[in-house]
Design a protein around this motif. Structure first.
Motif, PDB file in Angstrom:
ATOM      1  N   ARG A  74       0.827  -1.215   0.000  1.00 45.86           N
ATOM      2  CA  ARG A  74       0.000   0.000   0.000  1.00 45.86           C
ATOM      3  C   ARG A  74       0.854   1.253   0.000  1.00 45.86           C
ATOM      4  O   ARG A  74       0.557   2.219  -0.709  1.00 45.86           O
ATOM      5  CB  ARG A  74      -0.935  -0.022   1.223  1.00 45.86           C
ATOM      6  CG  ARG A  74      -2.109  -0.971   1.053  1.00 45.86           C
ATOM      7  CD  ARG A  74      -2.999  -1.002   2.281  1.00 45.86           C
ATOM      8  NE  ARG A  74      -4.240  -1.732   2.010  1.00 45.86           N
ATOM      9  CZ  ARG A  74      -5.089  -2.128   2.938  1.00 45.86           C
ATOM     10  NH1 ARG A  74      -4.830  -1.884   4.219  1.00 45.86           N
ATOM     11  NH2 ARG A  74      -6.191  -2.778   2.603  1.00 45.86           N
ATOM     12  N   GLU A  75       1.901   1.269   0.793  1.00 46.41           N
ATOM     13  CA  GLU A  75       2.767   2.444   0.829  1.00 46.41           C
ATOM     14  C   GLU A  75       3.472   2.643  -0.503  1.00 46.41           C
ATOM     15  O   GLU A  75       3.670   3.773  -0.953  1.00 46.41           O
ATOM     16  CB  GLU A  75       3.782   2.321   1.961  1.00 46.41           C
ATOM     17  CG  GLU A  75       4.688   3.541   2.124  1.00 46.41           C
ATOM     18  CD  GLU A  75       3.909   4.824   2.319  1.00 46.41           C
ATOM     19  OE1 GLU A  75       4.367   5.879   1.814  1.00 46.41           O
ATOM     20  OE2 GLU A  75       2.843   4.796   2.969  1.00 46.41           O
ATOM     21  N   ARG A  78       1.029   4.326  -2.756  1.00 44.17           N
ATOM     22  CA  ARG A  78       0.891   5.750  -2.400  1.00 44.17           C
ATOM     23  C   ARG A  78       2.080   6.554  -2.912  1.00 44.17           C
ATOM     24  O   ARG A  78       1.925   7.678  -3.403  1.00 44.17           O
ATOM     25  CB  ARG A  78       0.774   5.897  -0.879  1.00 44.17           C
ATOM     26  CG  ARG A  78      -0.499   5.329  -0.288  1.00 44.17           C
ATOM     27  CD  ARG A  78      -0.641   5.708   1.184  1.00 44.17           C
ATOM     28  NE  ARG A  78      -1.670   4.911   1.815  1.00 44.17           N
ATOM     29  CZ  ARG A  78      -1.442   3.944   2.687  1.00 44.17           C
ATOM     30  NH1 ARG A  78      -0.201   3.669   3.061  1.00 44.17           N
ATOM     31  NH2 ARG A  78      -2.431   3.250   3.211  1.00 44.17           N
ATOM     32  N   THR A  79       3.282   5.982  -2.797  1.00 46.40           N
ATOM     33  CA  THR A  79       4.471   6.669  -3.292  1.00 46.40           C
ATOM     34  C   THR A  79       4.402   6.856  -4.802  1.00 46.40           C
ATOM     35  O   THR A  79       4.724   7.936  -5.334  1.00 46.40           O
ATOM     36  CB  THR A  79       5.736   5.880  -2.917  1.00 46.40           C
ATOM     37  OG1 THR A  79       5.804   5.751  -1.488  1.00 46.40           O
ATOM     38  CG2 THR A  79       6.991   6.577  -3.426  1.00 46.40           C
ATOM     39  N   ARG A  82       1.854   9.664  -5.524  1.00 47.94           N
ATOM     40  CA  ARG A  82       2.401  11.001  -5.272  1.00 47.94           C
ATOM     41  C   ARG A  82       3.408  11.386  -6.340  1.00 47.94           C
ATOM     42  O   ARG A  82       3.404  12.514  -6.839  1.00 47.94           O
ATOM     43  CB  ARG A  82       3.049  11.045  -3.882  1.00 47.94           C
ATOM     44  CG  ARG A  82       2.077  10.976  -2.722  1.00 47.94           C
ATOM     45  CD  ARG A  82       2.751  11.336  -1.407  1.00 47.94           C
ATOM     46  NE  ARG A  82       3.771  10.364  -1.044  1.00 47.94           N
ATOM     47  CZ  ARG A  82       3.549   9.304  -0.262  1.00 47.94           C
ATOM     48  NH1 ARG A  82       2.340   9.083   0.221  1.00 47.94           N
ATOM     49  NH2 ARG A  82       4.518   8.480   0.043  1.00 47.94           N
ATOM     50  N   GLN A  92      -3.304  19.050  -7.232  1.00 47.63           N
ATOM     51  CA  GLN A  92      -3.039  18.529  -5.898  1.00 47.63           C
ATOM     52  C   GLN A  92      -4.257  18.572  -4.999  1.00 47.63           C
ATOM     53  O   GLN A  92      -4.338  17.838  -4.039  1.00 47.63           O
ATOM     54  CB  GLN A  92      -1.898  19.336  -5.258  1.00 47.63           C
ATOM     55  CG  GLN A  92      -0.556  19.136  -5.945  1.00 47.63           C
ATOM     56  CD  GLN A  92      -0.105  17.687  -5.903  1.00 47.63           C
ATOM     57  OE1 GLN A  92      -0.049  17.094  -4.838  1.00 47.63           O
ATOM     58  NE2 GLN A  92       0.204  17.113  -7.039  1.00 47.63           N
ATOM     59  N   ALA A 141     -10.347   9.768  -0.461  1.00 48.38           N
ATOM     60  CA  ALA A 141      -9.652  10.426   0.643  1.00 48.38           C
ATOM     61  C   ALA A 141     -10.572  10.631   1.836  1.00 48.38           C
ATOM     62  O   ALA A 141     -10.148  10.545   2.983  1.00 48.38           O
ATOM     63  CB  ALA A 141      -9.094  11.774   0.175  1.00 48.38           C
ATOM     64  N   SER A 265      -8.785   8.660   4.884  1.00 50.04           N
ATOM     65  CA  SER A 265      -7.743   7.716   4.484  1.00 50.04           C
ATOM     66  C   SER A 265      -6.370   8.296   4.806  1.00 50.04           C
ATOM     67  O   SER A 265      -6.233   9.502   5.056  1.00 50.04           O
ATOM     68  CB  SER A 265      -7.841   7.437   2.984  1.00 50.04           C
ATOM     69  OG  SER A 265      -7.463   8.593   2.253  1.00 50.04           O
ATOM     70  N   GLN A 267      -3.927   9.031   2.887  1.00 51.44           N
ATOM     71  CA  GLN A 267      -3.496  10.077   1.951  1.00 51.44           C
ATOM     72  C   GLN A 267      -4.225  11.398   2.188  1.00 51.44           C
ATOM     73  O   GLN A 267      -3.782  12.444   1.701  1.00 51.44           O
ATOM     74  CB  GLN A 267      -3.679   9.627   0.497  1.00 51.44           C
ATOM     75  CG  GLN A 267      -5.103   9.265   0.094  1.00 51.44           C
ATOM     76  CD  GLN A 267      -5.343   7.783   0.164  1.00 51.44           C
ATOM     77  OE1 GLN A 267      -4.817   7.103   1.057  1.00 51.44           O
ATOM     78  NE2 GLN A 267      -6.119   7.263  -0.769  1.00 51.44           N
ATOM     79  N   GLU A 269      -4.322  13.034   4.881  1.00 55.25           N
ATOM     80  CA  GLU A 269      -3.450  13.878   5.690  1.00 55.25           C
ATOM     81  C   GLU A 269      -2.480  14.681   4.832  1.00 55.25           C
ATOM     82  O   GLU A 269      -1.967  15.716   5.268  1.00 55.25           O
ATOM     83  CB  GLU A 269      -2.673  13.018   6.689  1.00 55.25           C
ATOM     84  CG  GLU A 269      -3.549  12.191   7.632  1.00 55.25           C
ATOM     85  CD  GLU A 269      -4.364  13.050   8.572  1.00 55.25           C
ATOM     86  OE1 GLU A 269      -3.994  14.222   8.784  1.00 55.25           O
ATOM     87  OE2 GLU A 269      -5.379  12.558   9.105  1.00 55.25           O
ATOM     88  N   GLU A 270      -2.223  14.219   3.617  1.00 54.69           N
ATOM     89  CA  GLU A 270      -1.287  14.906   2.730  1.00 54.69           C
ATOM     90  C   GLU A 270      -2.005  15.782   1.717  1.00 54.69           C
ATOM     91  O   GLU A 270      -1.379  16.355   0.832  1.00 54.69           O
ATOM     92  CB  GLU A 270      -0.422  13.876   1.996  1.00 54.69           C
ATOM     93  CG  GLU A 270       0.339  12.950   2.931  1.00 54.69           C
ATOM     94  CD  GLU A 270       1.058  11.856   2.175  1.00 54.69           C
ATOM     95  OE1 GLU A 270       1.149  11.951   0.935  1.00 54.69           O
ATOM     96  OE2 GLU A 270       1.532  10.904   2.823  1.00 54.69           O
ATOM     97  N   SER A 271      -3.331  15.883   1.818  1.00 57.93           N
ATOM     98  CA  SER A 271      -4.119  16.635   0.850  1.00 57.93           C
ATOM     99  C   SER A 271      -4.776  17.835   1.517  1.00 57.93           C
ATOM    100  O   SER A 271      -5.717  17.672   2.304  1.00 57.93           O
ATOM    101  CB  SER A 271      -5.197  15.734   0.229  1.00 57.93           C
ATOM    102  OG  SER A 271      -6.135  16.497  -0.498  1.00 57.93           O
TER     103      SER A 271
END
Length: 291
Positions: A74-75, A78-79, A82, A92, A141, A265, A267, A269-271
């Motif tokens: 999963r990571e 995600r990488t 991104r 974004q 998300a 989710s 991701q 947190e990064e959005s």
């Protein structure tokens, strides 16, 4: 490096099967046949030299290796996501939102112009469900879920508990004495149902015929058309009552066993867009029911 890694498609299939703990559900997600999913999992297990799933008669379980491998896969995805967005210049602040269709139509849609006015740079992609999903949709998300038990695999918070009650069109004549001779409508497979609402008041339930649908949208539409009574709850009916399109003919309101939950989710947190949307939903839900 490529010779040391299994094919990307096998990993995607493994992630979907592990998320659902079902080859059939994974096949549906990936638009593949169940046999193709099973074959790819077998190929991946052969490549790794150990099983990832325990095949039970009616369910799958992750082995120790599967449990360890899943967060790594999963990571990695995600990488890749991104990095791909960075290379392609993808927006974004595009946010995928998942919720049931009645919430989307009756609560979210009328308020979307307010969100867009506050956050004009955030693009929302809204996915609707008829039934409560087992997991968040791939890529989602933010999810607003109506459920008895929220997910324990992602960040989850209670958004709103509710009350349910019958509604009908203005002017529709009904009383508790005539209720069971009145056309009744409901959403199927919920604990907030006609039998419980009637029995909570100490009334005799004679099991009259009820028309069920898979979404509140159908029963609410029939009620607004003057076709009878349907059960509903505040979150999806408050605006319709305030607008005079529905009325609640009885005072008694019962607690809904299910509740609305906000799921985020990893991701999200990064959005910035996802964070903005989640905060806006919290604020608007509180504002709707503050009076």
């Amino acid at each position: 490096m490529q010779k040391q890694l299994p094919p990307l498609g096998w990993l995607r299939t493994f992630e979907a099967a592990a998320r659902h703990l079902s080859f059939t559900a994974a096949a549906r997600d990936l638009n593949m046949t169940q046999s193709a999913v099973s074959q790819q999992i077998k190929s991946l297990e052969a490549y790794l030299g150990q099983p990832l799933f325990l095949r039970r008669p009616r369910a799958l379980e992750l082995t120790g290796a599967g449990i360890s491998y899943l967060p790594v896969v999963r990571e990695a995805f995600r990488t890749l996501l991104r990095g791909t967005r960075a290379v392609t210049g993808a927006q974004q602040n595009a946010v995928q939102v998942q919720c049931n269709i009645t919430f989307a139509v009756n609560w979210l849609a009328p308020r979307l112009p307010m969100f867009q006015a506050e956050h004009p740079s955030v693009q929302l992609n809204i996915f609707t469900e008829l039934w409560e999903p087992r997991e968040m949709a791939e890529g989602a998300a933010v999810e607003i879920r109506f459920s008895l038990r929220p997910s324990d695999t992602v960040r989850t918070e209670l958004l709103r508990s509710d009350h349910y009650y019958p509604v009908c069109a203005p002017g529709y004549e009904v009383s508790l004495d005539t209720l069971q001779r009145t056309p009744l409508y409901d959403c199927s497979n919920l604990l907030s149902n006609w039998q419980n609402w009637i029995e909570d008041q100490g009334l005799i339930w004679e099991k009259p015929p009820i028309t069920y649908s898979t979404t509140y949208l159908v029963s609410l539409s029939v009620a607004m058309a003057g076709g009878g009574l349907c059960l509903t709850h505040d979150t999806i009916a408050r605006d319709l009552i305030d607008e005079g399109r529905l009325v609640a003919p009885f005072e008694y309101r019962a607690v809904v066993p299910e509740a609305y939950y906000l799921l985020l989710s990893p991701q999200a947190e990064e959005s910035p867009g996802a964070i903005a949307f989640a905060e806006w939903v919290r604020r608007e839900i509180a504002k709707t029911f503050s009076g």
